[in-house]
Design a protein around this motif. Structure first.
Motif, PDB file in Angstrom:
ATOM      1  N   ARG A   1     -39.791 -17.332 -54.345  1.00  0.00           N
ATOM      2  CA  ARG A   1     -39.673 -18.464 -55.083  1.00  0.00           C
ATOM      3  C   ARG A   1     -39.741 -18.278 -56.418  1.00  0.00           C
ATOM      4  NH1 ARG A   1     -43.545 -22.846 -52.203  1.00  0.00           N
ATOM      5  NH2 ARG A   1     -42.507 -22.817 -50.043  1.00  0.00           N
ATOM      6  N   ILE A   2     -40.855 -17.525 -57.145  1.00  0.00           N
ATOM      7  CA  ILE A   2     -40.659 -17.362 -58.410  1.00  0.00           C
ATOM      8  C   ILE A   2     -39.482 -16.440 -58.933  1.00  0.00           C
ATOM      9  CG2 ILE A   2     -42.215 -15.943 -60.035  1.00  0.00           C
ATOM     10  CD1 ILE A   2     -44.538 -16.662 -58.515  1.00  0.00           C
ATOM     11  N   ALA A   3     -39.071 -15.588 -58.085  1.00  0.00           N
ATOM     12  CA  ALA A   3     -37.905 -14.974 -58.309  1.00  0.00           C
ATOM     13  C   ALA A   3     -36.586 -15.938 -58.463  1.00  0.00           C
ATOM     14  CB  ALA A   3     -37.717 -13.629 -57.546  1.00  0.00           C
ATOM     15  N   GLN A   4     -36.515 -16.789 -57.639  1.00  0.00           N
ATOM     16  CA  GLN A   4     -35.731 -17.618 -57.657  1.00  0.00           C
ATOM     17  C   GLN A   4     -35.531 -18.386 -58.674  1.00  0.00           C
ATOM     18  OE1 GLN A   4     -35.696 -19.770 -54.020  1.00  0.00           O
ATOM     19  NE2 GLN A   4     -34.515 -18.351 -52.669  1.00  0.00           N
ATOM     20  N   TRP A   5     -36.693 -18.770 -59.261  1.00  0.00           N
ATOM     21  CA  TRP A   5     -37.001 -19.835 -60.491  1.00  0.00           C
ATOM     22  C   TRP A   5     -36.538 -19.130 -61.832  1.00  0.00           C
ATOM     23  CZ3 TRP A   5     -40.227 -20.198 -64.662  1.00  0.00           C
ATOM     24  CH2 TRP A   5     -40.174 -21.409 -65.330  1.00  0.00           C
ATOM     25  N   PHE A   6     -36.695 -17.819 -61.726  1.00  0.00           N
ATOM     26  CA  PHE A   6     -36.837 -17.033 -62.909  1.00  0.00           C
ATOM     27  C   PHE A   6     -35.146 -16.466 -62.987  1.00  0.00           C
ATOM     28  CE2 PHE A   6     -41.431 -16.148 -63.653  1.00  0.00           C
ATOM     29  CZ  PHE A   6     -41.641 -16.865 -64.985  1.00  0.00           C
ATOM     30  N   LYS A   7     -34.414 -16.464 -61.933  1.00  0.00           N
ATOM     31  CA  LYS A   7     -33.054 -15.998 -61.948  1.00  0.00           C
ATOM     32  C   LYS A   7     -32.201 -16.781 -62.974  1.00  0.00           C
ATOM     33  CE  LYS A   7     -29.482 -14.381 -59.011  1.00  0.00           C
ATOM     34  NZ  LYS A   7     -28.904 -14.254 -57.568  1.00  0.00           N
ATOM     35  N   PRO A   8     -32.147 -17.983 -62.810  1.00  0.00           N
ATOM     36  CA  PRO A   8     -31.387 -18.852 -63.577  1.00  0.00           C
ATOM     37  C   PRO A   8     -31.844 -18.821 -65.236  1.00  0.00           C
ATOM     38  CG  PRO A   8     -31.998 -20.169 -61.845  1.00  0.00           C
ATOM     39  CD  PRO A   8     -32.927 -18.926 -61.701  1.00  0.00           C
ATOM     40  N   LEU A   9     -33.178 -18.725 -65.287  1.00  0.00           N
ATOM     41  CA  LEU A   9     -33.618 -18.469 -66.830  1.00  0.00           C
ATOM     42  C   LEU A   9     -33.190 -17.342 -67.185  1.00  0.00           C
ATOM     43  CD1 LEU A   9     -35.476 -19.757 -69.039  1.00  0.00           C
ATOM     44  CD2 LEU A   9     -37.343 -18.513 -67.764  1.00  0.00           C
ATOM     45  N   ALA A  10     -33.255 -16.194 -66.774  1.00  0.00           N
ATOM     46  CA  ALA A  10     -32.677 -14.944 -67.184  1.00  0.00           C
ATOM     47  C   ALA A  10     -31.382 -14.861 -67.469  1.00  0.00           C
ATOM     48  CB  ALA A  10     -33.304 -13.576 -66.074  1.00  0.00           C
ATOM     49  N   GLN A  11     -30.690 -15.433 -66.622  1.00  0.00           N
ATOM     50  CA  GLN A  11     -29.228 -15.547 -66.952  1.00  0.00           C
ATOM     51  C   GLN A  11     -28.911 -16.352 -68.108  1.00  0.00           C
ATOM     52  OE1 GLN A  11     -27.737 -17.502 -63.126  1.00  0.00           O
ATOM     53  NE2 GLN A  11     -27.565 -15.113 -62.185  1.00  0.00           N
ATOM     54  N   ARG A  12     -29.786 -17.366 -68.238  1.00  0.00           N
ATOM     55  CA  ARG A  12     -29.528 -18.262 -69.619  1.00  0.00           C
ATOM     56  C   ARG A  12     -29.819 -17.398 -70.805  1.00  0.00           C
ATOM     57  NH1 ARG A  12     -32.384 -23.318 -68.317  1.00  0.00           N
ATOM     58  NH2 ARG A  12     -32.185 -23.279 -66.174  1.00  0.00           N
TER      59      ARG A  12
ATOM     60  N   ARG B   1     -29.790 -14.185 -71.263  1.00  0.00           N
ATOM     61  CA  ARG B   1     -28.886 -13.018 -71.201  1.00  0.00           C
ATOM     62  C   ARG B   1     -27.389 -13.678 -71.990  1.00  0.00           C
ATOM     63  NH1 ARG B   1     -28.508 -11.535 -65.812  1.00  0.00           N
ATOM     64  NH2 ARG B   1     -30.539 -11.122 -65.382  1.00  0.00           N
ATOM     65  N   ALA B   2     -27.206 -14.741 -71.394  1.00  0.00           N
ATOM     66  CA  ALA B   2     -26.060 -15.394 -72.110  1.00  0.00           C
ATOM     67  C   ALA B   2     -26.150 -15.756 -73.594  1.00  0.00           C
ATOM     68  CB  ALA B   2     -25.611 -16.483 -71.248  1.00  0.00           C
ATOM     69  N   PHE B   3     -27.643 -16.415 -73.955  1.00  0.00           N
ATOM     70  CA  PHE B   3     -27.826 -16.418 -75.344  1.00  0.00           C
ATOM     71  C   PHE B   3     -27.830 -15.600 -76.163  1.00  0.00           C
ATOM     72  CE2 PHE B   3     -31.254 -17.089 -78.481  1.00  0.00           C
ATOM     73  CZ  PHE B   3     -30.531 -18.301 -79.288  1.00  0.00           C
ATOM     74  N   SER B   4     -28.429 -14.191 -75.632  1.00  0.00           N
ATOM     75  CA  SER B   4     -28.379 -13.204 -76.562  1.00  0.00           C
ATOM     76  C   SER B   4     -27.149 -12.634 -76.845  1.00  0.00           C
ATOM     77  CB  SER B   4     -29.339 -12.280 -75.914  1.00  0.00           C
ATOM     78  OG  SER B   4     -28.914 -11.569 -74.770  1.00  0.00           O
ATOM     79  N   ARG B   5     -26.311 -12.543 -75.558  1.00  0.00           N
ATOM     80  CA  ARG B   5     -24.755 -12.199 -75.789  1.00  0.00           C
ATOM     81  C   ARG B   5     -24.077 -13.097 -76.852  1.00  0.00           C
ATOM     82  NH1 ARG B   5     -24.000 -12.214 -70.657  1.00  0.00           N
ATOM     83  NH2 ARG B   5     -22.908 -14.475 -70.745  1.00  0.00           N
ATOM     84  N   ASP B   6     -24.190 -14.311 -76.777  1.00  0.00           N
ATOM     85  CA  ASP B   6     -23.497 -15.273 -77.835  1.00  0.00           C
ATOM     86  C   ASP B   6     -24.075 -14.970 -78.996  1.00  0.00           C
ATOM     87  OD1 ASP B   6     -21.872 -16.242 -75.581  1.00  0.00           O
ATOM     88  OD2 ASP B   6     -23.183 -18.070 -75.114  1.00  0.00           O
ATOM     89  N   GLY B   7     -25.319 -15.070 -79.158  1.00  0.00           N
ATOM     90  CA  GLY B   7     -26.178 -14.779 -80.436  1.00  0.00           C
ATOM     91  C   GLY B   7     -25.870 -13.498 -81.259  1.00  0.00           C
ATOM     92  N   ALA B   8     -25.548 -12.398 -80.402  1.00  0.00           N
ATOM     93  CA  ALA B   8     -25.095 -11.057 -81.117  1.00  0.00           C
ATOM     94  C   ALA B   8     -23.576 -11.263 -81.805  1.00  0.00           C
ATOM     95  CB  ALA B   8     -25.180 -10.041 -80.132  1.00  0.00           C
ATOM     96  N   SER B   9     -22.722 -11.943 -81.008  1.00  0.00           N
ATOM     97  CA  SER B   9     -21.420 -12.212 -81.607  1.00  0.00           C
ATOM     98  C   SER B   9     -21.361 -13.353 -82.599  1.00  0.00           C
ATOM     99  CB  SER B   9     -20.404 -12.351 -80.386  1.00  0.00           C
ATOM    100  OG  SER B   9     -20.752 -13.711 -80.175  1.00  0.00           O
ATOM    101  N   ASP B  10     -22.202 -14.355 -82.737  1.00  0.00           N
ATOM    102  CA  ASP B  10     -22.298 -15.279 -83.706  1.00  0.00           C
ATOM    103  C   ASP B  10     -23.036 -14.701 -84.942  1.00  0.00           C
ATOM    104  OD1 ASP B  10     -22.038 -17.589 -85.222  1.00  0.00           O
ATOM    105  OD2 ASP B  10     -23.406 -18.572 -83.880  1.00  0.00           O
ATOM    106  N   ILE B  11     -22.083 -14.586 -86.062  1.00  0.00           N
ATOM    107  CA  ILE B  11     -22.761 -14.253 -87.389  1.00  0.00           C
ATOM    108  C   ILE B  11     -22.798 -15.603 -88.772  1.00  0.00           C
ATOM    109  CG2 ILE B  11     -21.691 -11.965 -87.200  1.00  0.00           C
ATOM    110  CD1 ILE B  11     -19.564 -12.693 -89.288  1.00  0.00           C
ATOM    111  N   ARG B  12     -22.785 -16.819 -87.842  1.00  0.00           N
ATOM    112  CA  ARG B  12     -22.919 -17.721 -88.859  1.00  0.00           C
ATOM    113  C   ARG B  12     -24.450 -17.513 -89.572  1.00  0.00           C
ATOM    114  NH1 ARG B  12     -21.160 -22.511 -85.075  1.00  0.00           N
ATOM    115  NH2 ARG B  12     -22.333 -21.280 -83.885  1.00  0.00           N
ATOM    116  N   GLY B  13     -24.815 -17.948 -90.551  1.00  0.00           N
ATOM    117  CA  GLY B  13     -26.223 -18.028 -90.984  1.00  0.00           C
ATOM    118  C   GLY B  13     -26.670 -16.616 -91.692  1.00  0.00           C
TER     119      GLY B  13
END
Length: 195
Positions: free
Chosen positions: A5-16, A18-30
């Motif tokens: 249950r804990i793994a299922q709960w953390f799986k979407p959080l981990a995906q989010r 990873r997506a945030f860090s991938r998008d943040g690395a390519s975003d150079i605004r600021g």
């Protein structure tokens, strides 16, 4: 069961994440704003330090020119009246301009060296400070003293300027800038002060 249950709960959080860090690395605004904020204090310090250094060097040059003008104008006189004295000391204010004349201490002194090599004040005139008393023994560089048994007259000009920086962040207090110059009389052997 609990761990799945804990793994299922953390799986979407981990995906989010990873997506945030991938998008943040390519975003150079600021990034430019952050670099500017980091460099601004250093650049402002350099700007103010450069401005204060330039002003200090200008005052040093003005002090040197004032000492030369005072000594030169005084040594061109055979006799110095009150009017000539006032003209010479007022010329010092013109040479120091645009810097405040009130911050300058100016002394022009006639020094008589006797046959024993003792230098004494013959006359002294000052602005914004106290003149030397007549007869005061002065220290004169050895290369300006005459041979024993002969006399010599010197005109001695001193200028001291109390420079207070406009930006006290870098320099606290004031800086004393000074220069002095000895000259020989140009007309005759002495410069006589009248009356």
């Amino acid at each position: 069961m609990q761990s799945s249950r804990i793994a299922q709960w953390f799986k979407p959080l981990a995906q989010r994440l990873r997506a945030f860090s991938r998008d943040g690395a390519s975003d150079i605004r600021g990034v430019s704003a952050i670099e500017f904020a980091l460099i601004l204090p250093v650049m402002m310090t350099l700007l103010f330090a450069g401005a204060e250094t330039t002003t200090g060097l200008q005052i040093q040059r003005k002090v040197t020119n004032t000492a030369r003008a005072l000594s030169d104008l005084s040594s061109q006189q055979a006799t110095m009246s009150n009017a000539e004295r006032d003209n010479i000391l007022n010329a010092a204010a013109d040479v120091l301009a645009p810097f405040a004349f009130a911050n300058a201490k100016i002394i022009v002194t006639g020094i008589q060296i006797d046959i024993l090599g003792v230098a004494r004040v013959e006359w002294s005139e000052a602005r914004n400070t106290t003149a030397y008393a007549k007869g005061k023994i002065m220290s004169v560089p050895l290369d300006l003293k005459p041979l024993i048994g002969t006399t010599r007259f010197l005109v001695f000009a001193e200028v001291k300027y109390n420079y207070v920086p406009a930006v006290a962040y870098l320099i606290s207090g004031s800086i004393n800038i000074a220069d002095q110059l000895y000259t020989f009389p140009r007309v005759g052997d002495t410069v006589t002060r009248t009356p």
